[in-house]
Design a protein around this motif. Structure first.
Motif, PDB file in Angstrom:
ATOM      1  N   UNK A  73       0.916  -1.063   0.172  1.00  8.67           N
ATOM      2  CA  UNK A  73       0.044  -0.014  -0.066  1.00  8.67           C
ATOM      3  C   UNK A  73       0.906   1.092   0.019  1.00  8.67           C
ATOM      4  N   UNK A  74       0.382   2.314  -0.745  1.00 11.64           N
ATOM      5  CA  UNK A  74       1.270   3.508  -0.827  1.00 11.64           C
ATOM      6  C   UNK A  74       1.078   4.411   0.421  1.00 11.64           C
ATOM      7  N   UNK A  75      -0.560   4.604   0.536  1.00  9.97           N
ATOM      8  CA  UNK A  75      -0.920   5.499   1.567  1.00  9.97           C
ATOM      9  C   UNK A  75      -1.798   4.373   2.690  1.00  9.97           C
ATOM     10  N   UNK A  76      -1.209   4.302   3.943  1.00 11.72           N
ATOM     11  CA  UNK A  76      -1.934   3.600   4.660  1.00 11.72           C
ATOM     12  C   UNK A  76      -2.678   4.074   5.753  1.00 11.72           C
ATOM     13  N   UNK A  77      -3.304   5.235   5.567  1.00  9.09           N
ATOM     14  CA  UNK A  77      -4.356   5.805   6.272  1.00  9.09           C
ATOM     15  C   UNK A  77      -5.599   4.821   6.528  1.00  9.09           C
ATOM     16  N   UNK A  78      -5.726   4.437   7.732  1.00  7.10           N
ATOM     17  CA  UNK A  78      -6.972   3.634   7.823  1.00  7.10           C
ATOM     18  C   UNK A  78      -7.007   3.117   9.312  1.00  7.10           C
ATOM     19  N   UNK A  79      -7.746   2.088   9.478  1.00  7.35           N
ATOM     20  CA  UNK A  79      -7.799   1.277  10.801  1.00  7.35           C
ATOM     21  C   UNK A  79      -7.596  -0.197  10.509  1.00  7.35           C
ATOM     22  N   UNK A  80      -7.169  -0.984  11.695  1.00  3.28           N
ATOM     23  CA  UNK A  80      -7.164  -2.407  11.455  1.00  3.28           C
ATOM     24  C   UNK A  80      -6.956  -2.810  12.815  1.00  3.28           C
ATOM     25  N   UNK A  81      -7.418  -4.017  13.122  1.00  2.00           N
ATOM     26  CA  UNK A  81      -7.667  -4.416  14.270  1.00  2.00           C
ATOM     27  C   UNK A  81      -7.149  -6.021  14.341  1.00  2.00           C
ATOM     28  N   UNK A  82      -6.365  -6.466  15.504  1.00  4.58           N
ATOM     29  CA  UNK A  82      -5.807  -7.769  15.531  1.00  4.58           C
ATOM     30  C   UNK A  82      -5.757  -8.057  16.993  1.00  4.58           C
ATOM     31  N   UNK A  83      -4.997  -9.137  17.355  1.00  4.08           N
ATOM     32  CA  UNK A  83      -4.908  -9.475  18.569  1.00  4.08           C
ATOM     33  C   UNK A  83      -3.179  -9.789  18.971  1.00  4.08           C
ATOM     34  N   UNK A  84      -2.748  -9.367  20.199  1.00  2.00           N
ATOM     35  CA  UNK A  84      -1.450  -9.709  20.405  1.00  2.00           C
ATOM     36  C   UNK A  84      -1.150 -10.475  21.344  1.00  2.00           C
ATOM     37  N   UNK A  85       0.147 -11.162  21.336  1.00  2.00           N
ATOM     38  CA  UNK A  85       0.440 -11.944  22.638  1.00  2.00           C
ATOM     39  C   UNK A  85       1.821 -11.480  23.001  1.00  2.00           C
ATOM     40  N   UNK A  86       2.007 -11.915  24.414  1.00  2.00           N
ATOM     41  CA  UNK A  86       3.296 -11.163  24.980  1.00  2.00           C
ATOM     42  C   UNK A  86       4.308 -12.146  24.816  1.00  2.00           C
ATOM     43  N   UNK A  87       5.610 -11.664  24.447  1.00  2.00           N
ATOM     44  CA  UNK A  87       6.909 -12.788  24.347  1.00  2.00           C
ATOM     45  C   UNK A  87       7.579 -12.376  25.735  1.00  2.00           C
ATOM     46  N   UNK A  88       7.841 -13.370  26.415  1.00  2.00           N
ATOM     47  CA  UNK A  88       8.577 -13.272  27.710  1.00  2.00           C
ATOM     48  C   UNK A  88      10.183 -13.429  27.624  1.00  2.00           C
ATOM     49  N   UNK A  89      10.730 -12.346  27.009  1.00  2.00           N
ATOM     50  CA  UNK A  89      12.124 -12.624  26.716  1.00  2.00           C
ATOM     51  C   UNK A  89      12.852 -12.656  27.840  1.00  2.00           C
ATOM     52  N   UNK A  90      13.626 -13.840  27.933  1.00  2.00           N
ATOM     53  CA  UNK A  90      14.340 -13.897  29.383  1.00  2.00           C
ATOM     54  C   UNK A  90      15.312 -12.846  29.773  1.00  2.00           C
TER      55      UNK A  90
END
Ligand SMILES: *[C@@H]1O[C@H](CO)[C@@H](O)[C@H](O)[C@H]1NC(C)=O
Ligand SMILES: *[C@@H]1O[C@H](CO)[C@@H](O)[C@H](O)[C@H]1NC(C)=O
Ligand SMILES: *[C@@H]1O[C@H](CO)[C@@H](O)[C@H](O)[C@H]1NC(C)=O
Ligand SMILES: *[C@@H]1O[C@H](CO)[C@@H](O)[C@H](O)[C@H]1NC(C)=O
Ligand SMILES: *[C@@H]1O[C@H](CO)[C@@H](O)[C@H](O)[C@H]1NC(C)=O
Ligand SMILES: *[C@@H]1O[C@H](CO)[C@@H](O)[C@H](O)[C@H]1NC(C)=O
Ligand SMILES: *[C@@H]1O[C@H](CO)[C@@H](O)[C@H](O)[C@H]1NC(C)=O
Ligand SMILES: *[C@@H]1O[C@H](CO)[C@@H](O)[C@H](O)[C@H]1NC(C)=O
Ligand SMILES: [Zn+2]
Ligand SMILES: [Zn+2]
Length: 800
Positions: free
Chosen positions: A129-146
């Motif tokens: 995409x050239x112009x990314x104006x917009x909205x998006x939704x997703x999910x996250x997970x946390x990485x527990x880096x030691x």
């Protein structure tokens, strides 16, 4: 017209309140504060210079928050040790934790996906995409880096002094106020997510710096060397929530989007971390660095620090530094199905529509992978595998919203037309008296809520201003003028009603059940004697010219004022609650939504009860009943069943089922009433009997209130007729002045076999009012179409 003027006035007052919120430009109060402000301005300007003069190999320079590399942190160095490294031709700054803020654990993860799949402009292949104006939704997970060491980012000393001084002042004030130690330093910071998974949403706005926008070219000092044509500055709002929405974190970040690699980097900034100034060195790559150095430099140049940077701005920087975790985020987009030139065409057409053919399904915002790292809170978030992180370009979103709004506008217009037809149908007092004012009130309340909400939103959303305002204005006209006036006519028709509210019945009004004569009369004293204190021979009454007005003007005005004031304050409170509920936890919001929607969709219940009370089978037209119900259900269906609705209301079929069933129950009740009679569901004995105009008079009834005329005419017949079952008596109809024949049952006559048929026939011809006046049926019915008052004594009449 008075009430309309008042409404318009209030309407403008609200608008004014919302437009004139303070836009503070607080000035420093003391020389100390001024010094602090000037020093902070200088710090920002220095940062700008550092950025302008820096090159990739020379490192971050003297930037607040960027003094230590990750290795320095592990080595136990502190801010005071700066400068630690000397970068020169024999010691180049490189992207490694030895020199960089990013731990290798993090940067290696980023390098796995970020900015590595490049698209050439020439090759015609699938581009980002050239112009990314917009909205998006997703999910996250946390990485527990030691063993991820946390940066201890600190305010510079002079700002810390300033902050502590102000905090002490605040604390003192609070302690004086409520004598308790408010030490809430322990509150968790924004972004310090404790849950290991959750929801993420981004709202992106890309600035048009590199599209030669004249508004911004003034910041580009040397156009030939300083333009970047494949990257752009991006403003990104980042929102993190857990699934229950107990934790809800929102950040403002700024950064750079590289169109050729589809990669986006954004960063927070505060008084302890000058992210915007340091971002370029976090782009992992010298070519990225060169571009973002120019773009971020231009962005920082857009405000004149010396003149425009106020105390408020500085306080904002300081507060942010205290309450938020700093975040560096890397987003990698997916390639679209189009090549660079097609995308350029699409973007141009979207920004300035002039009819060029563009594909029907525009490319979505689709994020392949991302990583968000917080140096001071040690948070590392990545995409939850297999959960898509997608959204829409802002133009597509706006188009959807526009269609949605046009749909709503259509519904509102249809509702208005239905309403006008209903008003035309119910003009006479007889019809008005059957309509439940509470039903009207709930419907009007819904409309006023819509009017106010849309008005508020229209001040915020520029693109859709016109449509939003249209909906607001039409709803306002509907509730503020037509519904209000209709309700006023209904209420003024019903003002003299007594003994027929459910409240009175529950309090014991039903004890009168046997005495039909006392149901609706108000001031008539029934037991004073056989003859009313009204003229014995009624004067002929000329029916007044029929008109729709039923009550004196002052009553209408006071009704409309009280409805307006009541409805208005209720609407304001509801709007406030509604806006407030947007930030509630999801389970509370859901309860609120269920309760609110069920309440707002119970508008036929008052009508059902009123039908029962008045023993009327029908009030509103069916057209209005079904039309209104469907119109008001459709938006609920849309937002709860269409998963991709632009407001992102969650999919909730249960709510839809509950509301639908509830509505069907109400409609069924109304239909049953129409079919089986208004009181099919109650024991008639509990309710006051509806007044029966064609009641049969028994001989003993004559003592209770009839005028002497009847008694006189009776006494003529009575002597020779005492063996007849039905005595026929004559009296004059006060409307047409012709004779009425009135059958009177002779109780003394004790033979069996009453002459039912004859009685029924005779009953049809006359009507007896509760005030004991007798008319021809036709005469009184005609009269009652226009006035529910006795033509003789002006006593109010129960509707037929
Ligand atoms: C670094 O910058 C700060 C604020 O601009 C300044 O006060 C300080 O003297 C600078 N340090 C060095 C070593 O230049
Ligand atoms: C980078 O900057 C340093 C000092 O700021 C300078 O010595 C060096 O020559 C510069 N390198 C390039 C490639 O411009
Ligand atoms: C670094 O820049 C080059 C040249 O633009 C590019 O091909 C490469 O993918 C970049 N690498 C990273 C990790 O950004
Ligand atoms: C991207 O699109 C938005 C919305 O149409 C527009 O406001 C913005 O200027 C565009 N950005 C660029 C760089 O063209
Ligand atoms: C802009 O850059 C070009 C090429 O480096 C240079 O020749 C020119 O003098 C510069 N112009 C200004 C106004 O700095
Ligand atoms: C970045 O810019 C510097 C000069 O500002 C230049 O020497 C260097 O070659 C550029 N690097 C890349 C990869 O474009
Ligand atoms: C910002 O503006 C200043 C003065 O107007 C100028 O010297 C500087 O080069 C500009 N920086 C950028 C990146 O355009
Ligand atoms: C983040 O939250 C954890 C647990 O609630 C807490 O121990 C930690 O101190 C917090 N960190 C910051 C920087 O607030
Ligand atoms: Zn008559
Ligand atoms: Zn009367």
């Amino acid at each position: 017209m008075v009430q309309v003027d008042r409404q318009t006035l209030l309407f403008f007052i609200i608008m004014f309140i919302f437009l004139s919120l303070p836009s503070g430009h607080d000035q420093p109060h003391s020389t100390k504060e001024r010094e602090t402000l000037v020093t902070f301005q200088q710090q920002l300007l220095d940062g700008q210079d550092e950025l302008a003069l820096s090159n990739y190999t020379s490192g971050y320079g003297n930037l607040t928050g960027f003094h230590l590399s990750y290795q320095d942190l592990l080595d136990g160095k502190t801010e005071q040790d700066w400068p630690i490294h000397k970068y020169g031709p024999d010691n180049l700054w490189i992207e490694d934790e030895k020199d960089s803020l990013l731990p290798n654990k993090v940067s290696n993860k980023v390098k796995e996906f970020w900015g590595i799949d490049k698209v050439e402009k020439e090759d015609g292949g699938r581009a980002y995409l050239l112009n990314i104006s917009g909205r998006a939704n997703g999910e996250f997970e946390q990485l527990k880096l030691t063993k991820l060491q946390l940066f201890d980012l600190k305010l510079p000393q002079y700002l810390k002094d300033y902050y502590d001084k102000n905090k002490d002042k605040e604390n003192e004030k609070e302690n004086k106020d409520n004598n308790k130690n408010t030490d809430d330093d322990i509150i968790s910071k924004i972004g310090n997510i404790t849950k290991s998974t959750g929801k993420i949403s981004i709202n992106v706005k890309s600035y048009g710096y590199n599209f030669q926008n004249p508004e911004f070219t003034k910041f580009i000092v040397n156009k030939t060397t300083d333009t970047v044509d494949d990257a752009m500055v991006v403003h990104l709002k980042l929102n993190l929530k857990d699934y229950e929405e107990i934790e809800d974190h929102e950040f403002e970040t700024k950064g750079v989007y590289f169109q050729k690699t589809g990669s986006l980097i954004t960063i927070t900034r505060s008084a302890k971390f000058l992210g915007n100034h340091g971002l370029s060195h976090l782009t992992l790559n010298e070519s990225n660095f060169n571009k973002s150095r120019i773009l971020m430099g231009q962005l920082l140049n857009t405000s004149d620090i010396r003149h425009d940077f106020s105390m408020d701005d500085m306080n904002g920087y300081i507060i942010k530094s205290q309450e938020q975790c700093e975040m560096i985020s890397y987003f990698q987009f997916e390639k679209t199905d189009y090549n660079w030139d097609q995308l350029r065409l699409i973007d141009e057409e979207l920004m300035n529509p002039n009819g060029k053919p563009i594909p029907h399904d525009l490319p979505p915002l689709s994020i392949k992978d991302y990583l968000i790292y917080s140096p001071d809170c040690g948070i590392v978030l990545t995409k939850k595998p297999d959960i898509p992180f997608v959204g829409l370009k802002v133009e597509v979103l706006n188009k959807k919203l526009r269609y949605l709004l046009m749909g709503i506008l259509l519904l509102v217009i249809i509702q208005l037309l239905l309403f006008l037809r209903q008003i035309k149908q119910a003009r006479t007092p007889g019809q008005l008296s059957t309509i439940a004012s509470k039903t009207l009130f709930i419907i009007g309340f819904q409309d006023s809520l819509i009017a106010l909400m849309f008005l508020l939103i229209s001040t915020l959303v520029e693109d859709l201003y016109l449509l939003l305002a249209c909906v607001a204005v039409i709803s306002f006209i509907m509730c503020g003028i037509f519904e209000l006036r209709f309700m006023v006519s209904v209420l003024s028709t019903q003002v003299n009603e007594r003994g027929t509210t459910w409240w009175e019945i529950l309090r014991g009004g039903s004890r009168n059940e046997g005495e039909t004569t006392t149901t609706t009369t108000t001031t008539t004293t029934n037991d004073t004697g056989p003859i009313l204190p009204i003229a014995n021979t009624p004067a002929p009454v000329t029916p007044v010219a029929p008109g729709p007005t039923v009550a004196p003007g002052w009553e209408e005005a006071s009704f409309s004022n009280s409805i307006f004031a009541g409805g208005f304050s209720l609407t304001i409170i509801a709007t406030f609650l509604l806006l407030n509920s947007l930030v509630w936890r999801i389970q509370y919001r859901r309860i609120f939504e269920y309760v609110g929607l069920i309440g707002l969709n119970s508008y036929w219940i008052p009508q059902f009860l009123r039908n029962t009370l008045k023993n009327k089978r029908k009030s509103f037209t069916w057209e209005f009943i079904f039309g209104t119900s469907i119109i008001r259900l459709l938006p609920i269906y849309y937002f709860n069943l269409v998963k991709s609705n632009p407001l992102r209301h969650h999919y909730d079929p249960i709510l839809v089922i509950i509301i639908t069933i509830w509505m069907i129950i109400q409609l069924t009740l109304l239909i049953l009433q129409y079919q089986l009679g208004a009181r099919f569901w109650v024991n008639e004995k509990w309710l006051p009997k509806a007044y029966d105009y064609q009641r049969i008079i028994h001989f003993k009834d004559l003592e209770t209130g009839f005028s002497s005329e009847i008694l006189n005419s009776l006494s003529n017949n009575i002597s020779n007729n005492d063996v007849e079952e039905i005595i026929e008596s004559q009296c004059t109809c006060p409307i047409c002045m012709n004779e009425i024949t009135l059958p009177i049952i002779n109780d003394m006559y004790d033979k069996d076999g009453t002459n039912e048929n004859e009685l029924k026939k005779m009953k049809k011809d006359y009507m007896i009012t509760p005030c004991y006046h007798i008319f021809h049926s036709d005469c009184l019915e005609n009269w009652m179409k226009y006035k529910l008052q006795c033509p003789v004594c002006r006593e109010s009449l129960p509707p037929i």
